[in-house]
Scaffold this motif. Structure first.
Motif, mmCIF file in Angstrom:
data_model
loop_
_atom_site.group_PDB
_atom_site.id
_atom_site.type_symbol
_atom_site.label_atom_id
_atom_site.label_comp_id
_atom_site.label_asym_id
_atom_site.label_seq_id
_atom_site.Cartn_x
_atom_site.Cartn_y
_atom_site.Cartn_z
ATOM 1 N N ASP A 104 17.777 12.380 -29.148
ATOM 2 C CA ASP A 104 16.742 10.751 -28.598
ATOM 3 C C ASP A 104 16.415 11.752 -27.881
ATOM 4 O O ASP A 104 16.831 11.894 -26.854
ATOM 5 C CB ASP A 104 17.925 9.679 -29.262
ATOM 6 N N PHE A 105 15.842 10.260 -27.307
ATOM 7 C CA PHE A 105 14.603 10.445 -25.900
ATOM 8 C C PHE A 105 15.648 9.960 -25.025
ATOM 9 O O PHE A 105 16.244 8.852 -25.476
ATOM 10 C CB PHE A 105 13.343 9.357 -26.012
ATOM 11 N N GLU A 106 15.635 9.819 -23.897
ATOM 12 C CA GLU A 106 16.587 9.485 -22.696
ATOM 13 C C GLU A 106 15.954 9.514 -21.899
ATOM 14 O O GLU A 106 14.883 9.938 -20.947
ATOM 15 C CB GLU A 106 17.590 10.234 -22.646
ATOM 16 N N ASP A 107 15.649 8.470 -20.381
ATOM 17 C CA ASP A 107 15.376 8.684 -19.241
ATOM 18 C C ASP A 107 15.975 9.436 -18.308
ATOM 19 O O ASP A 107 17.379 8.725 -18.281
ATOM 20 C CB ASP A 107 15.704 7.340 -18.890
ATOM 21 N N ARG A 108 15.411 10.607 -17.836
ATOM 22 C CA ARG A 108 16.325 11.195 -17.399
ATOM 23 C C ARG A 108 15.855 11.869 -15.743
ATOM 24 O O ARG A 108 14.399 11.620 -16.011
ATOM 25 C CB ARG A 108 16.337 12.083 -18.058
ATOM 26 N N TYR A 109 16.726 12.707 -15.392
ATOM 27 C CA TYR A 109 15.877 12.407 -13.606
ATOM 28 C C TYR A 109 15.385 14.167 -13.463
ATOM 29 O O TYR A 109 15.913 14.380 -14.202
ATOM 30 C CB TYR A 109 17.207 12.410 -12.596
ATOM 31 N N GLY A 110 14.118 14.362 -13.385
ATOM 32 C CA GLY A 110 13.816 15.543 -13.277
ATOM 33 C C GLY A 110 13.036 16.289 -11.707
ATOM 34 O O GLY A 110 12.704 15.172 -10.885
ATOM 35 N N ALA A 111 12.761 16.951 -12.163
ATOM 36 C CA ALA A 111 11.334 17.557 -10.966
ATOM 37 C C ALA A 111 9.995 16.651 -10.271
ATOM 38 O O ALA A 111 9.492 16.558 -9.366
ATOM 39 C CB ALA A 111 11.051 19.200 -10.665
ATOM 40 N N GLN A 112 9.606 15.661 -11.131
ATOM 41 C CA GLN A 112 9.084 14.755 -10.786
ATOM 42 C C GLN A 112 9.494 13.639 -11.064
ATOM 43 O O GLN A 112 8.524 12.762 -10.930
ATOM 44 C CB GLN A 112 7.660 15.350 -11.684
ATOM 45 N N GLY A 113 11.035 13.035 -10.724
ATOM 46 C CA GLY A 113 11.126 12.212 -11.117
ATOM 47 C C GLY A 113 11.831 11.286 -11.570
ATOM 48 O O GLY A 113 11.793 12.680 -12.762
ATOM 49 N N MET A 114 12.107 10.418 -12.048
ATOM 50 C CA MET A 114 12.484 10.140 -13.605
ATOM 51 C C MET A 114 11.519 9.768 -14.593
ATOM 52 O O MET A 114 10.173 9.942 -14.973
ATOM 53 C CB MET A 114 13.039 8.476 -13.586
ATOM 54 N N GLY A 115 11.276 10.126 -15.903
ATOM 55 C CA GLY A 115 10.977 10.652 -17.381
ATOM 56 C C GLY A 115 11.632 10.132 -18.872
ATOM 57 O O GLY A 115 12.787 10.535 -19.073
ATOM 58 N N ARG A 116 10.635 10.726 -19.042
ATOM 59 C CA ARG A 116 11.832 10.032 -21.078
ATOM 60 C C ARG A 116 11.388 11.684 -21.964
ATOM 61 O O ARG A 116 10.484 12.536 -20.906
ATOM 62 C CB ARG A 116 10.540 9.864 -21.554
ATOM 63 N N SER A 117 12.386 12.142 -22.268
ATOM 64 C CA SER A 117 12.746 13.760 -22.876
ATOM 65 C C SER A 117 13.231 13.700 -24.058
ATOM 66 O O SER A 117 14.057 12.992 -23.768
ATOM 67 C CB SER A 117 13.382 14.466 -21.924
#
Length: 133
Positions: free
Chosen positions: A103-116
């Protein structure tokens, strides 16, 4: 002294060399950039990053030992930033190609929070597909 600015490439080792190249090109939209048959190595372009596929039975691959297995991969996961589209549309596309996804979730990455969303490639490597915001 050292300041990372991004990922240059990742290397995936496999016994299913051509099949894995086909998966990344035909399902995930990468393009074949360079093949070095004498080494058993192909460089795939994924935006400004390369994904190198190494045949474990080739000259280069034999240097790294046995192929990774579904429960013993040499990479936990890597994240590909992808163009934003509808979440359901992407899930439907992946499912139509035989790719199981979470499922899609909000996650933190190099560009900040995002859907993945997490998926597995055909040899068991974990990938995170992350929408570019």
């Amino acid at each position: 002294m050292i300041k990372p600015i991004g990922i240059d490439h990742i290397v995936l080792r496999t016994e299913r060399y051509q099949e894995l190249i086909d998966f990344y090109c035909n399902v995930l939209g990468c393009s074949l950039e360079i093949t070095k048959d004498s080494l058993g190595l192909s460089h795939l372009r994924a935006g400004n990053v390369l994904i190198d596929i190494v045949d474990v039975n080739g000259k280069l691959g034999k240097l790294g030992g046995n192929a990774p297995e579904e429960l013993g991969n040499n990479v936990d996961h890597f994240c590909l930033q992808i163009e934003s589209r509808g979440e359901q549309e992407l899930q439907d596309y992946l499912n139509s190609r035989g790719v199981l996804c979470g499922d899609f979730e909000d996650r933190y990455g190099a560009q900040g929070m995002g859907r993945s969303i997490y998926i597995k490639d055909l040899v068991g490597n974990n990938l995170e597909l992350r929408f570019i915001i």
